[in-house]
Design an enzyme around this catalytic site. Structure first.
Site, PDB file in Angstrom:
ATOM      1  N   GLU A   9     -56.963 -15.825 -14.577  1.00  0.00           N
ATOM      2  CA  GLU A   9     -57.135 -16.826 -13.524  1.00  0.00           C
ATOM      3  C   GLU A   9     -57.500 -16.075 -12.247  1.00  0.00           C
ATOM      4  OE1 GLU A   9     -57.225 -19.892 -14.266  1.00  0.00           O
ATOM      5  OE2 GLU A   9     -56.218 -19.849 -16.219  1.00  0.00           O
ATOM      6  N   GLU A  52     -59.540 -25.346  -3.809  1.00  0.00           N
ATOM      7  CA  GLU A  52     -60.222 -25.690  -5.058  1.00  0.00           C
ATOM      8  C   GLU A  52     -59.744 -24.830  -6.225  1.00  0.00           C
ATOM      9  OE1 GLU A  52     -63.312 -23.401  -2.487  1.00  0.00           O
ATOM     10  OE2 GLU A  52     -61.670 -24.846  -2.216  1.00  0.00           O
ATOM     11  N   HIS A  57     -55.625 -23.811 -11.228  1.00  0.00           N
ATOM     12  CA  HIS A  57     -54.518 -23.133 -11.902  1.00  0.00           C
ATOM     13  C   HIS A  57     -53.155 -23.328 -11.249  1.00  0.00           C
ATOM     14  CE1 HIS A  57     -55.150 -20.298  -8.664  1.00  0.00           C
ATOM     15  NE2 HIS A  57     -56.306 -19.889  -9.151  1.00  0.00           N
ATOM     16  N   HIS A 154     -52.010 -25.147 -17.931  1.00  0.00           N
ATOM     17  CA  HIS A 154     -53.032 -24.171 -17.542  1.00  0.00           C
ATOM     18  C   HIS A 154     -52.491 -22.862 -16.994  1.00  0.00           C
ATOM     19  CE1 HIS A 154     -56.902 -22.637 -16.169  1.00  0.00           C
ATOM     20  NE2 HIS A 154     -57.449 -23.637 -16.829  1.00  0.00           N
TER      21      HIS A 154
END
Length: 239
Positions: A9, A52, A57, A154
């Site tokens: 991520e 954003e 995540h 996630h």
């Protein structure tokens, strides 16, 4: 054969424009099977995490403040990866970030590691089997009937765990092992099974390996996600 399935991520999409890693999750496979060994770290990116990216995540600037910086985890990461073959979905993206971070701390990049890009593999092989896409990890989980309840939470390690299952399906691992056992042998690796070359005899596993993300890790992630979102407004990950 040793492989490492990994996912990351980041703070954004542009590694060459200041974006950084914030999480990496790795799961070790030997001869196509998870060994139980894994590597998982959150990282302080030393920059603001854009809204954003947080929506993707859930990892905010404040959440990452107390986490180690990449330089502090680089040696452990390099030791875990070693010279393993890397299995990554959309490998170009993740490798660009990891190699950028490694260069910045003066370490060797992963350019010598062999890589399997499951996105490219799926696009190359599945249309001939009647599946024309889409080829996202979510879509492939659905196509192969892989339970992806954790996907709503996630995270890099959670997604790496899903990717292990997708990779095994793409490689025909279960079918290859079944055919080999039916023929009176057992496969020592994916390569052995694919070429129908007998491998070292090993007994069949009576029960599937449990998923590599523990219940405690999953529950901890759920608790973290429950804190996300502004007052009176749900986080995307709660839908």
């Amino acid at each position: 054969m040793r492989e490492v399935v990994l996912d990351t991520e980041t703070t954004g999409l542009k590694h060459d424009d200041g974006d950084r890693l914030v999480e990496i999750g790795c799961i070790e496979l030997v001869d196509g099977r998870p060994t139980g060994e894994k590597f998982h770290r959150y990282m302080n990116p030393d920059r603001e995490v854009p809204e954003e990216a947080v929506r993707v995540h859930g990892l905010t600037t404040d959440r990452l403040q107390e986490e180690p910086r990449f330089v502090e985890i680089a040696e452990d990461l390099a030791n875990f990866l070693g010279d393993a073959q890397l299995v990554i979905h959309n490998a170009e993206f993740d490798l660009a970030f990891i190699n950028m971070e490694l260069r910045q701390v003066g370490r060797n990049t992963l350019e010598d590691n062999p890589v399997v890009d499951t996105l490219a593999k799926a696009r190359r092989e599945l249309p001939a089997k009647g599946y024309g896409g889409p080829f996202s990890l979510d879509a492939l989980c659905k196509h192969f009937g892989i339970a992806d309840k954790a996907r709503g939470l996630h995270g890099a390690l959670l997604d790496a765990d899903l990717l292990v299952k997708v990779y095994q399906k793409l490689s025909g691992f279960e079918e290859q092992i079944g055919m080999n056992l039916a023929a009176g042998g057992a496969s020592n690796s994916l390569m052995d099974a694919a070429s129908q070359t007998p491998g070292n005899a090993i007994p069949p596993r009576p029960n599937p390996l449990p998923q590599q993300v523990s219940e405690e890790e999953t529950e901890a992630h759920k608790e973290f996600v429950a804190t996300l979102g502004r007052k009176n407004k749900k986080s995307l990950w709660k839908y």
